[in-house]
Design an enzyme around this catalytic site. Structure first.
Site, PDB file in Angstrom:
ATOM      1  CG  HIS A 114      -1.898   0.969   1.424  1.00 52.62           C
ATOM      2  ND1 HIS A 114      -1.630   2.269   1.776  1.00 52.62           N
ATOM      3  CD2 HIS A 114      -3.237   0.878   1.279  1.00 52.62           C
ATOM      4  CE1 HIS A 114      -2.776   2.932   1.836  1.00 52.62           C
ATOM      5  NE2 HIS A 114      -3.758   2.119   1.534  1.00 52.62           N
TER       6      HIS A 114
ATOM      7  CG  ASP B 277       1.049  -2.217   6.404  1.00 51.87           C
ATOM      8  OD1 ASP B 277       0.190  -2.205   7.322  1.00 51.87           O
ATOM      9  OD2 ASP B 277       0.848  -1.710   5.285  1.00 51.87           O
TER      10      ASP B 277
ATOM     11  CD  GLN C  99      -6.257  -4.436   4.442  1.00 54.18           C
ATOM     12  OE1 GLN C  99      -7.245  -5.124   4.717  1.00 54.18           O
ATOM     13  NE2 GLN C  99      -6.372  -3.164   4.131  1.00 54.18           N
TER      14      GLN C  99
ATOM     15  CE  LYS D 169      -6.770  -0.187   6.657  1.00 54.95           C
ATOM     16  NZ  LYS D 169      -7.643   0.321   5.593  1.00 54.95           N
TER      17      LYS D 169
ATOM     18  CB  CYS E 224      -3.688   3.452  -1.503  1.00 54.92           C
ATOM     19  SG  CYS E 224      -4.758   4.853  -1.255  1.00 54.92           S
TER      20      CYS E 224
END
Lengths: 125, 406
Positions: B121, B198, B201, B224, B364
């Site tokens: 992303h 990261d 998600q 999220k 993105c």
């Protein structure tokens, strides 16, 4: 109201004036980076600075493509001075559907490209 | 599957969109909030609102202890060694920027190399690009293979003595791909490089164990995973945090200040300058507890059932192309697709007309789109409150799309 009225679907599936002009008087290309819609407009003007021939090419969503197709029909024979003054609301009227803020860029891309061509320098000069 | 009484905890799911029941399939963007999170926000402002830290009065003490409680819960949630390793930011993007600016500024030199992947992303790419530009360092990207997984052989070759940090996503927001994070970290550590994961998600979709992974940095966002917007988490190993300078300067993070100099507080507060997002952090605690109660393993199983079903339904249609790894154990609940001759924006418009919320665009992740040779995809992404019925509704919308633009 229909989500996509028949007229928009028709212009999307059977675009008018699609193609390029080999030696256009004016030309411009614009991209809507948000969704990747791309439109190129070629104009051939007569000596009175009226649109003798107009072609569009590019790819994108139904709204941007139908809008380009409908606009080219509308601009045929129009003088440059008049094209410069076309307001965005005329495009919305032409499309005949409610355009959400997120889709307004798609709807207006062809008009902005035409204006860029009209205001730009002569092709190949 | 997740029991119905849990699904009933999400008031927004009772909404109708264009006359249809809402099928919310845009969870990779943001998730919906359960009643307990919404109630906590309201209660906080109605009963406990006060600024935190150093307040002597009752309300301030209540606020401080609730705020710090979330730090403890977040530390347990990802199995951090200590709550000192948890820093609150605005979102994952800010958490990654914090590391790029603090650790990055002090550790990256000319000709050093930063490894990212083609899956990233923009939030896990641009901060590193900018750092590399400032330091004249190099960005290297691990390629995505034709089967939408990461090319681990290429990764091994990219790693070198010059590698300072590897920054990769634990789950792609476009393809759903789950890279072999543990292996990526071990290989990087063998070259003395640090690793930032990261987890935006992944964190709400399966168990995270930063100690088992031996991750140096792990970042994720509250919104999220059922929590409010405006709260991100940066996990960083205590040993590293102690050595890096503050990110922002001002209130809350300083001590012994005179007109010309200031000392800084301990970790983690030294990285939280200014009044933080107190209410949302406190409500985030409810989201974390809600998820833990259901069990992250159960959520993972539920996700997998949905993605299996969606893949099966959508792959039956001609002209529909799916972008998803073959092995569903290598993917999260994300299904990107395109339809020949129909722009993803038009797909999303027709889906919305059927009450199905999906996302369309480049998500993105423009370098990934370029790699795939496309401008955009339409994307469905699932969460614990989604059901097989939602997927059936989506398939109905798909059929309508195909018919409309035929």
């Amino acid at each position: 109201m229909d989500l996509y009225p028949e007229i928009i679907l028709d212009h999307f599936k059977n675009p008018r004036n699609k193609g390029i002009i080999k030696n256009p008087t004016k030309t411009a290309e614009k991209e809507n980076t948000l969704c990747g819609d791309k439109i190129r407009i070629d104009l051939l003007l007569d000596k009175n600075k009226k649109v003798r021939k107009i072609r569009f090419s590019g790819e994108g969503c139904a709204i941007s493509q139908a809008s380009a197709s409908m606009l080219t029909e509308k601009l045929h024979g129009k003088p440059l001075s008049q094209i410069k003054k076309i307001p965005p609301k005329e495009i919305y009227k032409m499309l005949g559907i409610e355009i959400s803020p997120a889709r307004s860029k798609c709807a207006l891309l062809s008009l902005e490209t035409v204006k860029k061509a009209v205001n730009g320098r002569r092709h190949n000069q | 599957m997740i029991p119905e009484e849990i699904i009933n905890q999400f008031p927004i799911l009772k909404r109708k969109i264009n006359g249809q029941p809402l099928a919310y399939l845009d969870n990779a963007s943001t998730t919906q909030k359960p009643k307990s999170v919404i109630r906590t926000l309201k209660n906080y402002y109605e009963t406990s609102n006060a600024n935190i830290h150093r307040g002597i009065h009752t309300l301030s003490e209540e606020s401080t202890s609730a705020y710090e409680k979330t730090r403890e819960t977040a530390a347990k949630f990802i199995n951090a060694n200590s709550e000192k390793e948890i820093i609150f930011t605005r979102n994952t993007t800010e958490a990654i920027n914090l590391i790029a600016y603090t650790w990055g500024e002090t550790n990256i030199k000319e000709n050093d190399e930063i490894i990212v992947s083609e899956l990233e992303h923009h939030s896990n790419l641009i901060p590193w690009q900018q750092l590399a530009k400032r330091k004249k360092a190099q960005i290297k990207a691990v390629p995505v293979k034709k089967d939408y997984t990461l090319d681990m052989e290429a990764y091994k070759k990219l790693l070198s003595e010059k590698t300072r940090i590897v920054a990769v996503s634990a789950m792609s927001n476009v393809l759903g791909t789950i890279p072999p994070i543990k292996e990526i970290i071990t290989l990087a550590h063998n070259k003395n490089a640090l690793v930032l994961i990261d987890g935006a998600q992944s964190a709400g979709h399966g168990p995270t164990n930063v100690q088992y992974l031996d991750a140096d940095f792990f970042t994720f966002s509250s919104h999220k995973m059922l929590g409010p917007t405006g709260i991100g988490v940066l996990f960083a190993k205590e040993s590293i945090l102690k050595k890096i300078p503050p990110f922002l300067f001002g209130g809350e993070m300083a001590e012994n200040v005179d007109q010309y100099n200031a000392g800084f507080t301990d970790i983690p507060w030294k990285f939280e300058a200014g009044t933080p997002n107190i209410a949302d952090t406190i409500a985030f605690n409810e989201a974390l507890e809600f998820l833990s109660k259901i069990g992250l393993e159960n959520i993972e199983k539920h996700d997998r059932k949905l993605i299996y079903h969606a893949k099966e339904k959508f792959s039956k249609h001609e002209n529909v192309k799916l972008y998803i790894p073959e092995n569903l154990h290598e993917t999260g609940p994300v299904l990107s697709f395109t339809i020949e001759g129909i722009h993803p924006h038009d797909i999303a418009t027709v889906f919305d007309d059927e009450g199905v919320a999906i996302r369309s665009g480049h998500h993105c992740a423009q370098p990934l789109m370029k790699k795939l040779g496309i401008q955009a995809t339409a994307r469905m992404s699932f969460y614990l409150y989604n059901t097989i019925k939602d997927i059936e509704q989506a398939e109905k919308a798909l059929q309508k799309t195909l018919k409309l633009f035929k």
